[in-house]
Design a protein around this motif. Structure first.
Motif, PDB file in Angstrom:
ATOM      1  N   GLU A  65      41.734  51.313  39.526  1.00 45.17           N
ATOM      2  CA  GLU A  65      42.577  50.117  39.515  1.00 45.17           C
ATOM      3  C   GLU A  65      41.746  48.849  39.378  1.00 45.17           C
ATOM      4  OE1 GLU A  65      44.650  50.761  43.189  1.00 45.17           O
ATOM      5  OE2 GLU A  65      46.289  51.862  42.193  1.00 45.17           O
ATOM      6  N   ARG A  66      40.608  48.797  40.080  1.00 48.04           N
ATOM      7  CA  ARG A  66      39.715  47.630  39.973  1.00 48.04           C
ATOM      8  C   ARG A  66      39.168  47.500  38.555  1.00 48.04           C
ATOM      9  NH1 ARG A  66      37.699  49.282  44.899  1.00 48.04           N
ATOM     10  NH2 ARG A  66      35.839  50.148  43.925  1.00 48.04           N
ATOM     11  N   TYR A  67      38.794  48.622  37.952  1.00 49.60           N
ATOM     12  CA  TYR A  67      38.258  48.597  36.585  1.00 49.60           C
ATOM     13  C   TYR A  67      39.292  48.038  35.609  1.00 49.60           C
ATOM     14  CZ  TYR A  67      34.276  51.705  37.791  1.00 49.60           C
ATOM     15  OH  TYR A  67      33.137  52.255  38.301  1.00 49.60           O
ATOM     16  N   VAL A  68      40.508  48.544  35.681  1.00 54.20           N
ATOM     17  CA  VAL A  68      41.556  48.087  34.759  1.00 54.20           C
ATOM     18  C   VAL A  68      41.851  46.602  35.007  1.00 54.20           C
ATOM     19  CG1 VAL A  68      43.976  48.357  34.084  1.00 54.20           C
ATOM     20  CG2 VAL A  68      42.544  50.384  34.454  1.00 54.20           C
ATOM     21  N   ALA A  69      41.926  46.219  36.270  1.00 55.83           N
ATOM     22  CA  ALA A  69      42.192  44.816  36.606  1.00 55.83           C
ATOM     23  C   ALA A  69      41.074  43.917  36.079  1.00 55.83           C
ATOM     24  CB  ALA A  69      42.349  44.653  38.117  1.00 55.83           C
ATOM     25  N   ARG A  70      39.843  44.373  36.182  1.00 59.50           N
ATOM     26  CA  ARG A  70      38.707  43.575  35.692  1.00 59.50           C
ATOM     27  C   ARG A  70      38.819  43.346  34.181  1.00 59.50           C
ATOM     28  NH1 ARG A  70      33.463  41.462  37.229  1.00 59.50           N
ATOM     29  NH2 ARG A  70      32.814  40.599  35.255  1.00 59.50           N
ATOM     30  N   GLY A  71      39.123  44.410  33.435  1.00 58.63           N
ATOM     31  CA  GLY A  71      39.302  44.281  31.987  1.00 58.63           C
ATOM     32  C   GLY A  71      40.428  43.327  31.641  1.00 58.63           C
ATOM     33  N   LEU A  72      41.533  43.433  32.367  1.00 62.14           N
ATOM     34  CA  LEU A  72      42.661  42.529  32.134  1.00 62.14           C
ATOM     35  C   LEU A  72      42.286  41.080  32.417  1.00 62.14           C
ATOM     36  CD1 LEU A  72      45.575  44.642  33.641  1.00 62.14           C
ATOM     37  CD2 LEU A  72      45.323  43.967  31.238  1.00 62.14           C
ATOM     38  N   ARG A  73      41.590  40.840  33.542  1.00 61.55           N
ATOM     39  CA  ARG A  73      41.182  39.471  33.882  1.00 61.55           C
ATOM     40  C   ARG A  73      40.283  38.884  32.806  1.00 61.55           C
ATOM     41  NH1 ARG A  73      40.491  41.537  38.977  1.00 61.55           N
ATOM     42  NH2 ARG A  73      38.241  41.661  38.694  1.00 61.55           N
ATOM     43  N   GLU A  74      39.330  39.666  32.339  1.00 64.86           N
ATOM     44  CA  GLU A  74      38.395  39.162  31.331  1.00 64.86           C
ATOM     45  C   GLU A  74      39.112  38.837  30.025  1.00 64.86           C
ATOM     46  OE1 GLU A  74      35.200  38.328  31.827  1.00 64.86           O
ATOM     47  OE2 GLU A  74      35.440  38.919  33.924  1.00 64.86           O
ATOM     48  N   CYS A  75      40.026  39.709  29.606  1.00 69.32           N
ATOM     49  CA  CYS A  75      40.767  39.445  28.367  1.00 69.32           C
ATOM     50  C   CYS A  75      41.734  38.273  28.547  1.00 69.32           C
ATOM     51  CB  CYS A  75      41.518  40.691  27.911  1.00 69.32           C
ATOM     52  SG  CYS A  75      40.436  41.951  27.217  1.00 69.32           S
ATOM     53  N   TYR A  76      42.342  38.181  29.707  1.00 67.42           N
ATOM     54  CA  TYR A  76      43.257  37.078  29.980  1.00 67.42           C
ATOM     55  C   TYR A  76      42.518  35.743  29.966  1.00 67.42           C
ATOM     56  CZ  TYR A  76      46.989  34.443  32.260  1.00 67.42           C
ATOM     57  OH  TYR A  76      47.973  33.522  32.550  1.00 67.42           O
TER      58      TYR A  76
END
Length: 165
Positions: free
Chosen positions: A148-159
Motif C-alpha cells: 500500500e505504501r509503494y502504490v501510494a508513493r507512486g501516486l503521490r509522485e505522479c500527482y
C-alpha cells in the motif's frame, strides 16, 4: 585544468571535440549539435566551482546522461505516434492536445524512473495491470502495508507533476 566557473574557456577548448564525440555516439550531426549545446547549458547552470582535472570526462558524463534522456524521449515519442496511428480518427486528440499528452508522458516516465524498483513495480502493477494491493503484496513478497505504501508513493509522485507544471 579548467573550472566550470570558466565555461567560456571550457567551451572554446572542448566544444569541437564534444560535438565530434557526440556525432560518433548518435550517428547524427543535428542531434550531436543539440546535445552539445545542452551539455554547455548544463555547465552554465550548475553551481559547481571545483577545478576540473579531466574536463572531457566531465563533459562526456553530462553528455551520456543527456543521450539517455534523448533516447528515452524518442522511444516515448515513437510509442505515442504508434498509439495515435492506431486510434480511430474520431477518438484522436486534437493536435494541440497531442503535445500536452506527450510532455505529460515524458514527465511520468521521469518520475517512474526515479522511483525505487519495487515502488515502481508496485505502482505499475496497480495502474497498468489492475492488481489490488493484496495481489501486489503477494507478487512482490512484501506485507500488505508495504504494498500500500509503494502504490501510494507512486501516486503521490505522479500527482505532484500536476503542480510542477
Amino acid at each position: 585544468m579548467h573550472s566550470p566557473s570558466d565555461p567560456h574557456s571550457l567551451f572554446l577548448n572542448h566544444h569541437a571535440w564534444l560535438r565530434s564525440w557526440l556525432v560518433r555516439k548518435t550517428g547524427n550531426t543535428f542531434d550531436a549539435a543539440d546535445l552539445a549545446q545542452d551539455v554547455f547549458v548544463r555547465v552554465l547552470t550548475r553551481q559547481n566551482n571545483q577545478v576540473l582535472g579531466e574536463p572531457r570526462a566531465y563533459l562526456s558524463a553530462i553528455a551520456k546522461n543527456l543521450m539517455v534522456d534523448h533516447w528515452r524521449r524518442r522511444a516515448l515519442e515513437r510509442a505515442w505516434l504508434e498509439t495515435l496511428a492506431a486510434m480511430p480518427e474520431a477518438e484522436s486528440p486534437a493536435p494541440e492536445q497531442r503535445l500536452v499528452f506527450l510532455e505529460t508522458l515524458i514527465e511520468i516516465d521521469k518520475v517512474l524512473d526515479a522511483l525505487k524498483p519495487p515502488v515502481r513495480k508496485a505502482f505499475l502493477l496497480a495502474q497498468l495491470d489492475g492488481y489490488t494491493c493484496p495481489q501486489i503484496a503477494d507478487c512482490l513478497q512484501v506485507s500488505l502495508a508495504t504494498a500500500e505504501r509503494y502504490v501510494a508513493r507512486g501516486l503521490r509522485e505522479c500527482y505532484a507533476i500536476r503542480f510542477e507544471q
